[in-house]
Design a protein around this motif. Structure first.
Motif, short mmCIF file in Angstrom:
data_model
loop_
_atom_site.label_atom_id
_atom_site.label_comp_id
_atom_site.label_asym_id
_atom_site.label_seq_id
_atom_site.Cartn_x
_atom_site.Cartn_y
_atom_site.Cartn_z
N GLN A 247 74.08 35.92 20.18
CA GLN A 247 74.50 36.58 21.74
C GLN A 247 75.27 37.75 21.11
N ILE A 248 76.41 37.69 20.44
CA ILE A 248 77.22 38.93 20.06
C ILE A 248 76.57 39.87 19.57
N ASP A 249 75.68 39.49 18.46
CA ASP A 249 74.95 40.75 17.89
C ASP A 249 73.99 41.38 18.99
N SER A 250 73.26 40.54 19.82
CA SER A 250 72.17 41.16 20.40
C SER A 250 72.92 42.07 21.86
N THR A 251 74.09 41.60 22.21
CA THR A 251 74.85 42.01 23.32
C THR A 251 75.21 43.32 22.90
N CYS A 252 75.76 43.48 21.74
CA CYS A 252 76.38 44.79 21.21
C CYS A 252 75.27 46.03 20.71
N LEU A 253 74.14 45.21 20.41
CA LEU A 253 73.24 46.13 20.18
C LEU A 253 72.42 46.73 21.37
N LYS A 254 72.43 45.75 22.38
CA LYS A 254 71.85 46.32 23.89
C LYS A 254 72.69 47.26 24.52
N ILE A 255 74.16 47.01 24.50
CA ILE A 255 74.94 47.93 25.03
C ILE A 255 74.71 49.39 24.49
N SER A 256 74.68 49.41 23.10
CA SER A 256 74.81 50.64 22.26
C SER A 256 73.43 51.50 22.49
N SER A 257 72.25 50.79 22.77
CA SER A 257 71.06 51.36 22.90
C SER A 257 70.86 51.93 24.37
N SER A 258 71.67 51.13 25.09
CA SER A 258 71.49 51.79 26.66
C SER A 258 72.12 52.79 26.73
N GLY A 259 72.84 53.31 26.40
CA GLY A 259 73.75 54.83 26.60
C GLY A 259 74.68 54.89 27.72
N GLU A 260 74.77 53.44 28.21
CA GLU A 260 76.03 53.39 29.07
C GLU A 260 77.29 53.08 28.70
N ASN A 261 77.74 53.94 27.88
CA ASN A 261 79.08 53.88 27.04
C ASN A 261 80.32 53.26 28.17
N GLY A 333 84.12 45.53 19.46
CA GLY A 333 84.24 47.40 19.54
C GLY A 333 83.57 47.80 18.29
N ILE A 334 83.85 47.45 17.00
CA ILE A 334 83.46 47.72 15.89
C ILE A 334 81.91 47.69 15.81
N LEU A 335 81.34 46.67 16.18
CA LEU A 335 79.87 46.36 16.19
C LEU A 335 79.26 47.38 17.10
N PHE A 336 79.91 47.70 18.29
CA PHE A 336 79.56 48.75 19.23
C PHE A 336 79.37 49.90 18.63
N GLN A 337 80.43 50.30 18.06
CA GLN A 337 80.49 51.72 17.59
C GLN A 337 79.50 51.99 16.20
N VAL A 338 79.49 50.97 15.60
CA VAL A 338 78.46 51.16 14.31
C VAL A 338 76.99 51.11 14.83
N TYR A 339 76.75 50.20 15.85
CA TYR A 339 75.49 50.55 16.74
C TYR A 339 75.09 51.68 17.26
#
Length: 354
Positions: A247-261, A333-339
């Motif tokens: 869930q952690i990985d998929s959530t960070c990946l989903k947010i980063s790909s949505s463009g809704e920073n 936050g790091i996962l989100f920035q990297v993704y």
């Protein structure tokens, strides 16, 4: 015949090996101890290696085969150096025991050599001054006293002390050996546990058989006669369920790909709060995230390196006493920035600084 053990004894003690032949996987050490048992001669020994691999059990089993119960307390002194590690203990308690005379009484079935044994558990926790004093004690009373120094980190034992001992490394136990021992305990206790559950439990312990036995007993008590499930094993092992890590990985990946920073902060914070409220240990989340992210395909080597560096920094801050919620937010936050910027090499490298 040995007296029967009380039923309330913890399984770790109840099923601790009492004979050298019961030791598993540490063949070199078992061979040395058996040779010493038959010859009646013993060097100072330094046992080192990961926890739960049989260091204390090996020393105690040897002493129980060497001396009968009647004189055991007069011949064997066991100390835990994490509690008693100062120079005062070495100068008084250890030295007083080491310099005492040894009786020449013989008992049938026991070698009873003319020396005493001091078992110093967690010897790497002894202060440097105390280790220096201990070295002198070993020199003075080597004719009538032998030492077993047990530790996890041999590099924390000073060289003059280590050089006076025969050193033996205890290796982490393979999963199958742990499973075999757990099967024996399950059979002796008359309980029903599937081989799959035992395999899962052992795989969580990183070669630590003591931890595996304690987790098995805790799971049995928690199940209260019912079947031991994955949820129970996760509870007693502090293991975070795999679905939470995904869930952690998929959530960070989903947010980063949505463009809704602008919306990502609140969602990440809510996820972190949920984990804290559910009691998941942050240190275990970091460990399991490391395991999971190593094998994912949507990250390149640079991204993985940046994430692992930040995880190491987060774990250091956690040890130093930082707030767990802030640590989790930092990780997410790091996962989100990297993704979010996978191809920005300079930005990725800058994340590892500070």
């Amino acid at each position: 015949m040995a007296p029967s053990l009380p039923a309330a004894l913890p399984w770790v003690e109840k099923y601790r090996p009492t004979k050298i032949k019961e030791l598993v996987y540490q063949q070199e050490t078992a061979h040395l101890l058996y040779s010493c048992l038959t010859s009646g001669n013993l060097p100072h020994c330094l046992f080192y290696g990961p926890p739960g691999t049989g260091k204390t059990s090996a020393a105690l089993a040897f002493c129980k085969e060497l001396f009968p119960p009647e004189i055991y307390k007069d011949r064997v002194l066991e100390l835990n150096a994490s509690d008693e590690r100062g120079i005062k203990v070495v100068r008084e308690k250890i030295k007083r025991f080491a310099q005492g005379t040894v009786s020449t009484a013989k008992f049938e079935g026991f070698p009873c050599p003319p020396f005493k044994i001091i078992i110093l558990d967690e010897a790497d926790a002894i202060t440097s001054d105390a280790q220096t004093a201990l070295r002198r004690t070993m020199e003075q009373f080597s004719k009538i006293t032998r030492f077993f120094l047990l530790c996890n980190y041999v590099t924390r034992v000073i060289d003059p002390l280590a050089s006076r001992c025969a050193k033996f490394r205890f290796r982490s136990l393979p999963v199958q050996l742990q499973v075999d021992r757990l099967k024996y305990i399950v059979c002796q206790e008359g309980i029903s546990v599937s081989d799959e559950m035992l395999q899962t439990l052992a795989s969580y312990c990183n070669g630590d058989l003591r931890r595996a036995i304690m987790m098995l007993e805790s799971a049995y008590r928690l199940a209260r006669g019912n079947n031991i499930t994955n949820e129970i094993i996760n509870s007693v092992s502090w293991r975070v369920p795999d679905r939470i890590i995904s869930q952690i990985d998929s959530t960070c990946l989903k947010i980063s790909s949505s463009g809704e920073n602008t919306l990502h902060f609140s969602e990440l914070r809510n996820m972190a709060m949920e984990f804290i409220n559910n009691g998941y240990p942050v240190s275990e989340i970091i460990y399991q995230l490391c395991e999971a992210l190593i094998s994912v395909n949507h990250l390149n080597k640079l991204q993985k390196s940046v994430i692992m560096i930040k995880f190491a920094q987060a774990e250091k801050m956690l040890i130093d006493g930082s707030d767990e919620l802030l640590i989790l937010m930092d990780i997410f936050g790091i996962l989100f920035q990297v993704y979010n910027e996978p191809d920005n090499v300079e930005k990725l490298i800058s994340l590892t600084r500070g």
